[in-house]
Design a protein around this motif. Structure first.
Motif, short mmCIF file in Angstrom:
data_model
loop_
_atom_site.label_atom_id
_atom_site.label_comp_id
_atom_site.label_asym_id
_atom_site.label_seq_id
_atom_site.Cartn_x
_atom_site.Cartn_y
_atom_site.Cartn_z
N GLY A 79 -21.62 -39.54 9.73
CA GLY A 79 -22.17 -40.81 9.26
C GLY A 79 -22.78 -41.62 10.38
O GLY A 79 -22.65 -41.31 11.56
N THR A 80 -23.46 -42.68 9.97
CA THR A 80 -24.07 -43.61 10.93
C THR A 80 -23.01 -44.59 11.40
O THR A 80 -22.22 -45.09 10.58
N GLN A 81 -22.98 -44.85 12.70
CA GLN A 81 -21.98 -45.75 13.26
C GLN A 81 -22.60 -46.77 14.21
O GLN A 81 -23.58 -46.48 14.89
N TRP A 82 -21.97 -47.93 14.24
CA TRP A 82 -22.21 -48.90 15.30
C TRP A 82 -21.38 -48.47 16.50
O TRP A 82 -20.23 -48.04 16.33
N ARG A 83 -21.93 -48.60 17.68
CA ARG A 83 -21.16 -48.34 18.89
C ARG A 83 -21.91 -48.92 20.08
O ARG A 83 -23.09 -49.24 19.99
N LEU A 84 -21.21 -49.05 21.18
CA LEU A 84 -21.84 -49.49 22.42
C LEU A 84 -22.58 -48.32 23.04
O LEU A 84 -22.25 -47.17 22.77
N HIS A 175 -15.58 -46.56 17.06
CA HIS A 175 -15.55 -45.85 18.34
C HIS A 175 -14.52 -46.51 19.26
O HIS A 175 -14.60 -47.71 19.54
N ALA A 176 -13.55 -45.74 19.74
CA ALA A 176 -12.42 -46.28 20.50
C ALA A 176 -12.86 -47.02 21.76
O ALA A 176 -12.38 -48.12 22.05
N GLY A 177 -13.77 -46.43 22.54
CA GLY A 177 -14.22 -47.09 23.77
C GLY A 177 -14.93 -48.39 23.48
O GLY A 177 -14.75 -49.39 24.19
N SER A 178 -15.74 -48.42 22.42
CA SER A 178 -16.46 -49.64 22.05
C SER A 178 -15.49 -50.74 21.62
O SER A 178 -15.60 -51.89 22.07
N ALA A 179 -14.56 -50.38 20.74
CA ALA A 179 -13.59 -51.37 20.26
C ALA A 179 -12.74 -51.88 21.43
O ALA A 179 -12.49 -53.09 21.55
N HIS A 180 -12.31 -50.98 22.30
CA HIS A 180 -11.49 -51.38 23.45
C HIS A 180 -12.26 -52.35 24.35
O HIS A 180 -11.71 -53.37 24.78
N ALA A 181 -13.51 -52.05 24.63
CA ALA A 181 -14.32 -52.91 25.50
C ALA A 181 -14.42 -54.32 24.93
O ALA A 181 -14.24 -55.32 25.65
N LEU A 182 -14.70 -54.41 23.64
CA LEU A 182 -14.85 -55.73 23.01
C LEU A 182 -13.53 -56.47 22.95
O LEU A 182 -13.45 -57.67 23.27
#
Length: 194
Positions: A79-84, A175-182
């Motif tokens: 699927g399409t996702q938002w991510r950094l 996305h784990a890295g994206s969520a963690h960064a934010l």
């Protein structure tokens, strides 16, 4: 390789012992290893795991406190996702921050004056040794993007920081890295304001 486990009640470090390893699958992106091991309880076992190079995730913030997000089809999740912005650490990258600079430029066409490490994520410890290095990039300036063939569907957006946090809260930025960064940056902001 020895993997430590600390038994706090006794103060003893208990380790896994690798007796032998074999590569059962190899690709340009990862290998699958089968290890003969001795578990901490002394039993013999087989441990199959993925050995993968590191990756980077970049929280790029512009002067208006907007987050640079990408939206793209993610094949492995269907699927399409938002991510950094982010990607793999290549052998040609001298360090994770060099990979972060390269990935930000390739995916968004942006350069950053300031780079700050936020942390690292171990996303699938039982399955893989994979480490995602997370960076904050500020002082953004425009350049040219150089998307790879498989990234032609990638779109770049800028959203207010609070809107990006809302995407995390609603589970729309998985996305784990994206969520963690934010989340780490939001917590840091709370600590600074207290």
């Amino acid at each position: 390789m020895a993997t430590e486990r600390c038994d706090e009640s006794v103060g003893v470090v208990i380790v896994w012992q690798r007796l032998a390893t074999s590569v059962v699958h190899s690709s340009p992106w990862f290998e699958v290893h089968r290890d003969a091991v001795v578990r901490p309880d002394g039993g013999h076992d087989t441990y199959v795991h993925v050995v993968a190079p590191g990756s980077v995730t970049v929280l790029a913030l512009d002067d208006e406190d907007r987050v640079v997000l990408t939206r793209q089809w993610i094949y492995t999740h269907g699927g399409t996702q938002w991510r950094l912005p982010g990607g793999g650490v290549d052998p040609k990258d001298a360090s994770p921050v060099d990979a972060a600079r390269r990935e930000l430029a390739e995916e968004t066409g942006l350069r950053a004056r300031e780079w700050e490490p936020i942390g690292t994520i171990h996303g699938a410890d039982s399955l893989s040794n994979h480490v995602d290095h997370i960076f904050l990039a500020t002082g953004l300036s425009e350049g040219e993007s150089a998307l790879e063939a498989g990234e032609q569907d990638l779109r770049v957006h800028r959203v207010p920081f609070e809107r990006a946090l809302e995407l995390v809260r609603r589970g729309q930025l998985p996305h784990a890295g994206s969520a963690h960064a934010l989340l780490a940056t939001a917590l840091r902001r709370l600590t600074v304001s207290d």
